[in-house]
Design a protein around this motif. Structure first.
Motif, mmCIF file in Angstrom:
data_model
loop_
_atom_site.group_PDB
_atom_site.id
_atom_site.type_symbol
_atom_site.label_atom_id
_atom_site.label_comp_id
_atom_site.label_asym_id
_atom_site.label_seq_id
_atom_site.Cartn_x
_atom_site.Cartn_y
_atom_site.Cartn_z
ATOM 1 N N SER A 6 36.351 38.986 41.751
ATOM 2 C CA SER A 6 37.560 38.707 42.522
ATOM 3 C C SER A 6 38.339 37.580 41.861
ATOM 4 N N LEU A 7 39.573 37.521 42.202
ATOM 5 C CA LEU A 7 40.523 36.621 41.555
ATOM 6 C C LEU A 7 40.291 35.163 41.932
ATOM 7 N N LYS A 8 40.349 34.283 40.912
ATOM 8 C CA LYS A 8 40.289 32.837 41.167
ATOM 9 C C LYS A 8 41.647 32.229 40.826
ATOM 10 N N LEU A 19 45.404 32.015 36.904
ATOM 11 C CA LEU A 19 44.773 33.127 37.606
ATOM 12 C C LEU A 19 43.699 33.686 36.683
ATOM 13 N N ARG A 21 40.677 36.615 36.361
ATOM 14 C CA ARG A 21 40.203 37.845 37.014
ATOM 15 C C ARG A 21 39.378 38.637 36.008
ATOM 16 N N THR A 121 37.626 39.433 30.763
ATOM 17 C CA THR A 121 38.149 38.372 31.630
ATOM 18 C C THR A 121 39.591 38.101 31.221
ATOM 19 N N THR A 123 42.916 35.808 31.795
ATOM 20 C CA THR A 123 43.406 34.533 32.323
ATOM 21 C C THR A 123 44.916 34.504 32.168
ATOM 22 N N ARG B 92 46.749 33.918 46.387
ATOM 23 C CA ARG B 92 45.648 34.653 45.765
ATOM 24 C C ARG B 92 45.619 36.102 46.235
ATOM 25 N N TRP B 95 48.255 38.337 44.557
ATOM 26 C CA TRP B 95 47.900 38.761 43.197
ATOM 27 C C TRP B 95 46.685 39.675 43.191
ATOM 28 N N GLU B 96 45.752 39.413 44.091
ATOM 29 C CA GLU B 96 44.561 40.266 44.149
ATOM 30 C C GLU B 96 44.973 41.707 44.442
ATOM 31 N N PHE B 99 46.153 43.170 41.228
ATOM 32 C CA PHE B 99 45.074 43.414 40.263
ATOM 33 C C PHE B 99 44.165 44.566 40.702
#
Lengths: 164, 123
Positions: A6-8, A19, A21, A121, A123, B92, B95-96, B99
């Motif tokens: 999941s996205l950080k 970001l 992911r 990954t 970024t 977040r 964007w999630e 994605f």
């Protein structure tokens, strides 16, 4: 779906947002999804409901990119920029400019692709003109903005009720 | 446009969080109150340097001082952090959502490659 990371979201400096992911795919496919217009149209432009009705990519340093995103309510947002640095399958640096600017100054995005095994990954480092602009972008309720059409966004965020 | 008090507070929170030492101090305080000397111990920094960071955190309302006059322990104030993390969370999620569409495309591309490979083996 559960295998996908999941996205950080972090703020590595006071002008940046990062970001990070992970994707369950080799790097060449993620790179292709970011650099081929016909593939980009199949995913980019925002959350489900948004479509990328125009996607142009001139993939060379100094070349331009352009998007037109259509929101579920039919409103259209145009944005584009220029490629500053291209290292195939590794690094993509570009400027981001909106037709109707909703924040001040220039922004650049640096996307890096790192492969481990069959996973990648990604970024995405977004750098804004100042801390104030970065904070404004972070606080802006993007879904509200996109759905209402970006031309009305400045008006919307000026309403303190959105932040209360 | 004059930013509202709420926005000013939020700006101060994001500014305070943009420094790694200050983030480390907050992480330490999350496990309980601590004096300036205790906070300085893990860093290769003087107590005055740590005090400077603490001042920024105090001005942002992220840290307060305890009553013990001798130790003057610092305590974490959670409310402004919760406000800031709420915005980050909304950002977040936006964007999630994007994605996840890329996840689906990548699955399709992988499937296409697999079926092409199978096709070429048959020939």
């Amino acid at each position: 779906m559960s295998t996908q990371g999941s996205l950080k979201v972090t703020t590595p400096s006071d002008r940046e947002v990062a970001l990070v992911r992970e994707f369950d795919a080799p790097r060449r496919l993620v790179w292709a999804a970011y650099t081929k217009p016909e593939l980009m149209k199949r995913w980019a432009g925002g959350p489900p409901g948004h479509t990328l009705r125009l996607c142009q990519i001139d993939l060379r340093v100094g070349g331009r990119w352009r998007w037109e995103v259509e929101a579920p309510d039919g409103s259209v947002m145009g944005l584009g920029g220029r490629y500053l640095e291209i290292v195939p399958e590794e690094r993509l640096v570009s400027t981001d400019e909106f037709d109707q600017p909703w924040y001040e100054g220039d922004a650049t995005s640096t996307i890096t692709f790192e492969e481990h095994g069959d996973r990648t990954t990604l970024t995405m480092l977004l750098r804004y003109a100042s801390r104030q602009v970065r904070d404004f972008v972070l606080k802006t309720p993007m879904e509200t903005g996109v759905n209402a059409g970006f031309d009305r966004l400045a008006e919307l965020v000026a309403q303190p009720s959105l932040f209360e | 446009m004059q930013p509202s008090g709420y926005e000013q507070r939020l700006n101060a929170t994001f500014a305070a969080l943009s420094d790694p030492t200050r983030r480390a101090i907050l992480a330490r305080l999350a496990s309980g109150e601590a004096s300036v000397a205790e906070l300085a111990a893990p860093f290769s920094m003087s107590q005055p340097a740590i005090s400077k960071h603490l001042k920024v955190l105090e001005q942002a309302g992220l840290v307060s001082r305890g009553k013990d006059a001798q130790r003057r322990p610092r305590t974490l104030e959670a409310a402004p952090l919760a406000e800031a993390s709420e915005f980050l969370e909304r950002y977040r999620q936006f964007w999630e959502g994007t994605f996840q569409r890329l996840d689906s495309l990548l699955e399709e591309l992988k499937a296409e490659e697999r079926s092409k490979r199978r096709g070429s083996k048959k020939r």
